[in-house]
Design an enzyme around this catalytic site. Structure first.
Site, mmCIF file in Angstrom:
data_model
loop_
_atom_site.group_PDB
_atom_site.id
_atom_site.type_symbol
_atom_site.label_atom_id
_atom_site.label_comp_id
_atom_site.label_asym_id
_atom_site.label_seq_id
_atom_site.Cartn_x
_atom_site.Cartn_y
_atom_site.Cartn_z
ATOM 1 C CG HIS A 37 3.739 -9.303 27.464
ATOM 2 N ND1 HIS A 37 3.668 -8.172 26.681
ATOM 3 C CD2 HIS A 37 4.491 -8.983 28.533
ATOM 4 C CE1 HIS A 37 4.369 -7.216 27.251
ATOM 5 N NE2 HIS A 37 4.871 -7.675 28.386
ATOM 6 C CG ASN B 99 -0.121 -6.588 26.114
ATOM 7 O OD1 ASN B 99 1.019 -6.209 25.835
ATOM 8 N ND2 ASN B 99 -0.697 -7.600 25.500
ATOM 9 N NE ARG C 50 6.930 -13.165 19.634
ATOM 10 C CZ ARG C 50 6.060 -12.186 19.342
ATOM 11 N NH1 ARG C 50 5.170 -11.812 20.257
ATOM 12 N NH2 ARG C 50 6.079 -11.602 18.162
ATOM 13 C CB ALA D 237 5.874 -2.671 20.048
ATOM 14 C CE1 TYR E 16 1.143 -11.036 19.968
ATOM 15 C CE2 TYR E 16 1.450 -10.773 17.594
ATOM 16 C CZ TYR E 16 1.898 -10.594 18.887
ATOM 17 O OH TYR E 16 3.105 -9.994 19.116
ATOM 18 C CD GLU F 70 5.578 -7.202 31.756
ATOM 19 O OE1 GLU F 70 6.148 -7.586 32.810
ATOM 20 O OE2 GLU F 70 6.182 -6.945 30.705
ATOM 21 N N PRO G 213 0.099 -0.565 21.256
ATOM 22 C CG PRO G 213 2.230 -0.109 20.463
ATOM 23 C CD PRO G 213 1.399 -0.049 21.705
ATOM 24 C CG ASN G 214 0.722 -2.686 15.931
ATOM 25 O OD1 ASN G 214 0.196 -2.087 15.000
ATOM 26 N ND2 ASN G 214 1.979 -2.465 16.303
ATOM 27 N NE ARG H 81 0.014 -7.716 16.330
ATOM 28 C CZ ARG H 81 0.685 -7.311 17.407
ATOM 29 N NH1 ARG H 81 0.031 -7.041 18.529
ATOM 30 N NH2 ARG H 81 1.983 -7.170 17.376
#
Ligand code: DQA
Length: 141
Positions: free
Chosen positions: A99, A73, A106, A76, A22, A97, A9-10, A17
């Site tokens: 990111h 990825n 974070r 969230a 990002y 994975e 998502p996103n 965003r």
């Protein structure tokens, strides 16, 4: 070799965003980068994005018997989704994975990765390059 790159998502909002985190490049730019990497490595790639947990689970299930490796990825859902973890375990397809940001630096809630528990390799905080590194990892294997 056929790779499936899954984005959660996103990530379709890249370029809009939180640019300070990002960057300014868009999701279209990311897709082009992934396709160029696949062409360079001479592997086949399917690129998929959804904002919906169940749709991501369906996509992972559909990969069973058709895909050699998954680069994911989960965005969230990384930090919340046991369903995505279970789907990755169920199909038992080698998985990496990715990111864009360094989630370890974070908020605390980003420190747990459920999907990561099913992944054999992790490329964290490398921006777009993380996708290339994950794809190279499987191409070389
Ligand atoms: C992300 C990190 C996640 O914590 C966040 O929810 C995202 C993107 C990353 O690529 O850095 O949406 O997966």
């Amino acid at each position: 070799m056929k790779l499936l790159v899954i984005n959660g998502p996103n990530l379709n909002m890249l370029g809009i965003r939180e640019k300070h985190l990002y960057g300014a490049k868009t999701y279209e730019d990311l897709k082009a980068f992934i396709q160029e990497t696949a062409d360079r490595l001479q592997v086949e790639v399917e690129i998929f994005q959804s904002n919906h947990e169940g749709v991501l689970v369906d996509k992972i299930q559909e990969a069973y018997g058709k895909i050699d490796a998954i680069v994911i990825n989960p965005a969230a859902y990384t930090h919340t989704s046991v369903a995505i973890l279970d789907a990755l375990k169920a199909v038992n397809i080698p998985c990496a994975e990715v990111h864009l940001t360094d989630v370890s630096k974070r908020e605390d809630f980003r420190k747990i990765s459920y999907a990561g528990m099913a992944c054999e390799a992790h490329f964290i905080g490398l921006g777009f390059e993380g996708y290339a590194k994950a794809m190279e990892y499987f191409a070389q294997k």
